[in-house]
Design a protein around this motif. Structure first.
Motif, PDB file in Angstrom:
ATOM      1  N   VAL A 100       1.063  -1.073  -0.026  1.00 10.07           N
ATOM      2  CA  VAL A 100      -0.045   0.132  -0.261  1.00 10.07           C
ATOM      3  C   VAL A 100       0.910   1.377   0.088  1.00 10.07           C
ATOM      4  CG1 VAL A 100      -1.794   1.207   1.361  1.00 10.07           C
ATOM      5  CG2 VAL A 100      -1.752  -1.235   1.253  1.00 10.07           C
ATOM      6  N   HIS A 101       0.511   2.047  -0.933  1.00  8.07           N
ATOM      7  CA  HIS A 101       1.297   3.363  -1.078  1.00  8.07           C
ATOM      8  C   HIS A 101       0.439   4.669  -0.755  1.00  8.07           C
ATOM      9  CE1 HIS A 101       3.804   0.384  -3.564  1.00  8.07           C
ATOM     10  NE2 HIS A 101       4.728   1.194  -3.064  1.00  8.07           N
ATOM     11  N   ARG A 102       0.861   5.377  -0.202  1.00 10.60           N
ATOM     12  CA  ARG A 102       0.101   6.856   0.134  1.00 10.60           C
ATOM     13  C   ARG A 102       1.133   7.921   0.074  1.00 10.60           C
ATOM     14  NH1 ARG A 102      -3.294   3.679  -1.176  1.00 10.60           N
ATOM     15  NH2 ARG A 102      -5.032   3.239  -0.006  1.00 10.60           N
ATOM     16  N   GLU A 103       0.459   9.017  -0.360  1.00 12.85           N
ATOM     17  CA  GLU A 103       1.015  10.357  -0.141  1.00 12.85           C
ATOM     18  C   GLU A 103      -0.036  11.477   0.157  1.00 12.85           C
ATOM     19  OE1 GLU A 103       3.460  13.422  -2.923  1.00 12.85           O
ATOM     20  OE2 GLU A 103       2.785  11.816  -4.051  1.00 12.85           O
ATOM     21  N   LEU A 104       0.432  12.307   0.956  1.00  9.95           N
ATOM     22  CA  LEU A 104      -0.366  13.528   1.637  1.00  9.95           C
ATOM     23  C   LEU A 104      -0.048  14.932   1.025  1.00  9.95           C
ATOM     24  CD1 LEU A 104      -2.197  14.563   3.808  1.00  9.95           C
ATOM     25  CD2 LEU A 104      -0.097  15.107   4.997  1.00  9.95           C
TER      26      LEU A 104
END
Length: 167
Positions: free
Chosen positions: A84-88
């Motif tokens: 799982v990859h996320r960015e804010l």
């Protein structure tokens, strides 16, 4: 052929470790697309997520060079299908009263949150994949973006099968 790779590094939580990892890339002229770091549940360790790019030979060299650093305890390649990859991002957009509703509606579609409302601007907080964030930014490009802050990519592998415990 140029490609991107996401690496999850478990490193000692010591002064200068981020500088040493970034310095390795700099000395070898490797490209860092994104780098994030934060302490883990165990305060002795920091998790770094590094997105780097290059051909197969360069990406292999990056991993081998990182393994040589004393501070690096573990390296995982985060494959898209197994992680799982996320960015804010935080985006401050200039709006008048009429435009405010449009921005709120666009933010809602992307599951963003309005975290600040002023007379002349709103700040939208949005978390997700890079493509989701780019989609949002494309839709608001007709508005004046006053400020934009991005965290960079962070990620974890799915499931509990490859969790590594360090002594």
């Amino acid at each position: 052929m140029e490609q991107k790779r996401t690496l999850s590094l478990l490193v000692d939580n010591t002064a200068g470790v981020l500088s040493r990892v970034a310095g390795l890339f700099s000395r070898r002229a490797f490209n860092i697309d994104s780098i994030t770091a934060g302490v883990t549940a165990d305060p002795r360790f920091t998790r770094m997520t590094v997105v780097c790019s290059g051909d197969d030979l360069i990406l292999e060299q990056i991993t081998k060079q990182l393994e040589k650093l004393v501070d690096v305890r573990d390296i995982k390649v985060l494959e898209k299908e197994d992680s799982v990859h996320r960015e804010l991002i935080l985006v401050k957009i200039r709006v008048n009263e009429a435009e405010r509703r449009n921005i709120i509606a666009i933010a809602d579609v992307f599951r963003g949150r309005i975290v600040d409302v002023g007379q002349e601007s709103v700040i939208v907080e949005l978390t997700g994949s890079q493509s989701k964030l780019e989609g949002f930014l494309n839709l608001v490009q007709g508005y004046e973006i006053l400020e934009l802050a991005r965290t960079g990519v962070t990620g974890l592998s799915r499931g509990a099968h490859d969790v590594r415990y360090l002594d």
